[in-house]
Design an enzyme around this catalytic site. Structure first.
Site, PDB file in Angstrom:
ATOM      1  N   TYR A   1       3.669   7.931   0.634  1.00 25.06           N
ATOM      2  CA  TYR A   1       3.795   8.573   1.955  1.00 25.06           C
ATOM      3  C   TYR A   1       5.093   8.172   2.654  1.00 25.06           C
ATOM      4  O   TYR A   1       5.388   8.685   3.732  1.00 25.06           O
ATOM      5  CB  TYR A   1       2.558   8.380   2.826  1.00 25.06           C
ATOM      6  CG  TYR A   1       2.053   6.969   3.068  1.00 25.06           C
ATOM      7  CD1 TYR A   1       2.870   5.962   3.570  1.00 25.06           C
ATOM      8  CD2 TYR A   1       0.702   6.678   2.857  1.00 25.06           C
ATOM      9  CE1 TYR A   1       2.391   4.686   3.829  1.00 25.06           C
ATOM     10  CE2 TYR A   1       0.195   5.396   3.105  1.00 25.06           C
ATOM     11  CZ  TYR A   1       1.060   4.410   3.595  1.00 25.06           C
ATOM     12  OH  TYR A   1       0.575   3.158   3.855  1.00 25.06           O
TER      13      TYR A   1
ATOM     14  N   LYS B   1       7.493   1.976   5.423  1.00 21.42           N
ATOM     15  CA  LYS B   1       7.751   2.078   3.975  1.00 21.42           C
ATOM     16  C   LYS B   1       8.983   2.948   3.710  1.00 21.42           C
ATOM     17  O   LYS B   1       9.741   2.679   2.766  1.00 21.42           O
ATOM     18  CB  LYS B   1       6.529   2.667   3.255  1.00 21.42           C
ATOM     19  CG  LYS B   1       5.269   1.783   3.283  1.00 21.42           C
ATOM     20  CD  LYS B   1       5.393   0.553   2.430  1.00 21.42           C
ATOM     21  CE  LYS B   1       4.044  -0.137   2.224  1.00 21.42           C
ATOM     22  NZ  LYS B   1       4.176  -1.432   1.556  1.00 21.42           N
TER      23      LYS B   1
HETATM   24  P1  NAP Z   1      -4.133  -6.464   0.164  1.00 20.55           P
HETATM   25  O1  NAP Z   1      -4.943  -6.950  -0.970  1.00 20.55           O
HETATM   26  O2  NAP Z   1      -4.728  -6.421   1.525  1.00 20.55           O
HETATM   27  O3  NAP Z   1      -2.794  -7.305   0.170  1.00 20.55           O
HETATM   28  C1  NAP Z   1      -1.997  -7.519   1.260  1.00 20.55           C
HETATM   29  C2  NAP Z   1      -1.489  -8.933   1.124  1.00 20.55           C
HETATM   30  O4  NAP Z   1      -0.475  -9.146   2.109  1.00 20.55           O
HETATM   31  C3  NAP Z   1      -2.579  -9.970   1.346  1.00 20.55           C
HETATM   32  O5  NAP Z   1      -2.550 -10.900   0.281  1.00 20.55           O
HETATM   33  C4  NAP Z   1      -2.180 -10.654   2.661  1.00 20.55           C
HETATM   34  O6  NAP Z   1      -2.516 -12.034   2.601  1.00 20.55           O
HETATM   35  C5  NAP Z   1      -0.669 -10.418   2.677  1.00 20.55           C
HETATM   36  N1  NAP Z   1      -0.130 -10.384   4.027  1.00 20.55           N
HETATM   37  C6  NAP Z   1      -0.485  -9.561   5.057  1.00 20.55           C
HETATM   38  N2  NAP Z   1       0.230  -9.831   6.143  1.00 20.55           N
HETATM   39  C7  NAP Z   1       1.081 -10.833   5.800  1.00 20.55           C
HETATM   40  C8  NAP Z   1       2.090 -11.541   6.492  1.00 20.55           C
HETATM   41  N3  NAP Z   1       2.373 -11.263   7.778  1.00 20.55           N
HETATM   42  N4  NAP Z   1       2.781 -12.507   5.836  1.00 20.55           N
HETATM   43  C9  NAP Z   1       2.506 -12.800   4.537  1.00 20.55           C
HETATM   44  N5  NAP Z   1       1.566 -12.164   3.827  1.00 20.55           N
HETATM   45  C10 NAP Z   1       0.865 -11.188   4.451  1.00 20.55           C
HETATM   46  O7  NAP Z   1      -3.559  -5.004  -0.078  1.00 20.55           O
HETATM   47  P2  NAP Z   1      -3.031  -4.214  -1.370  1.00 20.55           P
HETATM   48  O8  NAP Z   1      -3.716  -2.913  -1.325  1.00 20.55           O
HETATM   49  O9  NAP Z   1      -3.082  -5.035  -2.592  1.00 20.55           O
HETATM   50  O10 NAP Z   1      -1.508  -3.956  -0.941  1.00 20.55           O
HETATM   51  C11 NAP Z   1      -0.418  -4.574  -1.608  1.00 20.55           C
HETATM   52  C12 NAP Z   1       0.814  -3.692  -1.449  1.00 20.55           C
HETATM   53  O11 NAP Z   1       0.625  -2.441  -2.096  1.00 20.55           O
HETATM   54  C13 NAP Z   1       1.185  -3.373  -0.020  1.00 20.55           C
HETATM   55  O12 NAP Z   1       2.583  -3.375   0.127  1.00 20.55           O
HETATM   56  C14 NAP Z   1       0.643  -1.974   0.169  1.00 20.55           C
HETATM   57  O13 NAP Z   1       1.273  -1.270   1.205  1.00 20.55           O
HETATM   58  C15 NAP Z   1       0.935  -1.384  -1.200  1.00 20.55           C
HETATM   59  N6  NAP Z   1       0.132  -0.208  -1.575  1.00 20.55           N
HETATM   60  C16 NAP Z   1      -1.188  -0.332  -1.824  1.00 20.55           C
HETATM   61  C17 NAP Z   1      -1.913   0.780  -2.261  1.00 20.55           C
HETATM   62  C18 NAP Z   1      -3.371   0.670  -2.617  1.00 20.55           C
HETATM   63  O14 NAP Z   1      -4.005   1.666  -2.986  1.00 20.55           O
HETATM   64  N7  NAP Z   1      -3.955  -0.500  -2.570  1.00 20.55           N
HETATM   65  C19 NAP Z   1      -1.276   2.032  -2.383  1.00 20.55           C
HETATM   66  C20 NAP Z   1       0.084   2.115  -2.093  1.00 20.55           C
HETATM   67  C21 NAP Z   1       0.793   0.986  -1.700  1.00 20.55           C
HETATM   68  P3  NAP Z   1      -2.884 -12.883   3.917  1.00 20.55           P
HETATM   69  O15 NAP Z   1      -3.916 -12.127   4.663  1.00 20.55           O
HETATM   70  O16 NAP Z   1      -3.345 -14.193   3.326  1.00 20.55           O
HETATM   71  O17 NAP Z   1      -1.583 -13.041   4.691  1.00 20.55           O
END
Ligand code: NAP
Ligand code: COA
Length: 276
Positions: A150, A165
């Site tokens: 997106y 992003k």
């Molecule tokens: P997730 O499991 O919620 O991971 C997010 C991670 O970021 C958590 O480990 C969190 O750990 C950390 N985090 C959040 N705020 C932070 C901060 N201020 N400083 C340091 N660490 C921080 O989500 P995910 O789905 O795996 O997402 C991972 C990446 O993939 C992201 O960039 C997301 O936008 C991208 N993405 C995901 C999807 C999907 O379908 N899952 C699709 C497209 C893109 P703490 O809470 O311990 O800080």
């Protein structure tokens, strides 16, 4: 861990922000399996400790640090801490993100600022601190930014994340050119909906997951390992001439949004040429 994997990354140090959970963890496991020493960093030890235990039990080399990517003092301190025991960081994976589904009219100024601070500013801060150290060491380096499709097609309900992003994609392409003379490669990965992650739970709650699955041309969600494999490729010598690229790993999800896709079952689309 797959013990037959070639140890492509032996001697390399990889920092994965948000590496304790979801997609970050999927990347961590693939890099550790290939011999990298992996450093994971995020705000909560509860998210980090289980991944350290799991990867260590599999024979991987891993350590964890508390870090908020919005805090430049913490990022600079982390670099100093790492350099007490290692040469520095060879691979930086800017994976940490914050996101929530909200109609834009209900998004507060601080809600907008919070997501932009984590996703765009946090990616820039980490890239600046660790990228400049890579340049000073003169041995090159590789950076991967995790984005989302997106960033270019936009999406209602996540205007803060989509805008941030998009900024990360621009950052990726700008620095790919500016830092290429220093032998740095900067690429991005745009995952589609990935099963069992924070992003999936937040954006696609259980009642809509099936509809999401059906909307994806591959008819399934992705696995965290599939993003880990894409990252391992981009960090490997096999990708040594790739920079400024965004690798989409989504089973055709965003291309499937084309306006003609919904007519794919109409006979003329199945090979029958329209009659003159
Ligand atoms: P997730 O499991 O919620 O991971 C997010 C991670 O970021 C958590 O480990 C969190 O750990 C950390 N985090 C959040 N705020 C932070 C901060 N201020 N400083 C340091 N660490 C921080 O989500 P995910 O789905 O795996 O997402 C991972 C990446 O993939 C992201 O960039 C997301 O936008 C991208 N993405 C995901 C999807 C999907 O379908 N899952 C699709 C497209 C893109 P703490 O809470 O311990 O800080
Ligand atoms: N809907 C609307 N606004 C929301 C919201 C939601 N679901 N969640 C948070 N906000 C707003 C808050 O109300 C606050 O704004 P306000 O001060 O105007 O009320 C602002 O966002 C900051 O919230 P806060 O909880 O203080 O931020 P935080 O820094 O503690 O946490 C978040 C950051 C909000 C992004 C939190 O969801 C988080 O930690 N996410 C990490 C995991 C994640 O998002 N994973 C998915 C990655 S794709």
């Amino acid at each position: 861990m797959n013990q037959v994997l070639e140890q492509t990354f032996t001697g390399k140090v990889a920092l994965v922000t948000g590496g304790g959970t979801g997609i970050g963890k999927g990347i961590v496991k693939e890099l550790a399996a290939r011999g990298a020493h992996v450093i994971i960093a995020s705000r909560s030890l509860e998210n980090l400790a289980p991944t350290v235990a799991e990867v260590s039990a599999e024979g991987g080399s891993i350590e964890a640090h508390i870090l908020d990517v919005r805090n430049t003092d913490q990022i600079e301190a982390l670099l100093k801490t790492i350099k007490q025991t290692r040469h520095g960081v060879d691979f930086l994976i800017n994976n940490a993100a914050g996101n929530f589904l909200v109609p834009t009219r209900k998004l507060s100024y601080n809600g907008w600022k919070t997501v932009v601070d984590i996703v765009l500013n946090g990616t820039f801060y980490c890239t600046k601190v660790f990228g400049e150290d890579m340049i000073e060491r003169g041995e090159g380096g590789k950076i991967i930014n995790i984005v989302a499709t997106y960033a270019w097609h936009g999406s209602p309900g996540v205007v803060h994340s989509a805008a941030a992003k998009a900024g990360v994609v621009a950052l990726t392409r700008s620095l790919a050119v500016e830092w290429a003379p220093y032998h740095l490669q900067i690429n991005a990965i745009a995952p589609g909906p990935i099963e069992g992650t924070g992003g999936q739970e937040r954006l696609f709650p259980s009642e809509v997951v099936e509809a999401v699955r059906q909307s994806i041309p591959a008819k399934r969600l992705g696995q965290t390992r599939e993003i880990g494999l894409a990252a391992a490729f981009l960090l490997s010598p096999d990708a040594s001439f790739i920079t400024g690229e965004v690798l989409t790993v989504d089973g055709g999800a965003w291309l499937g949004k084309g306006m003609l896709e919904k007519f794919a079952d109409v006979p003329t689309f199945r090979g029958g040429a329209p009659t003159a």
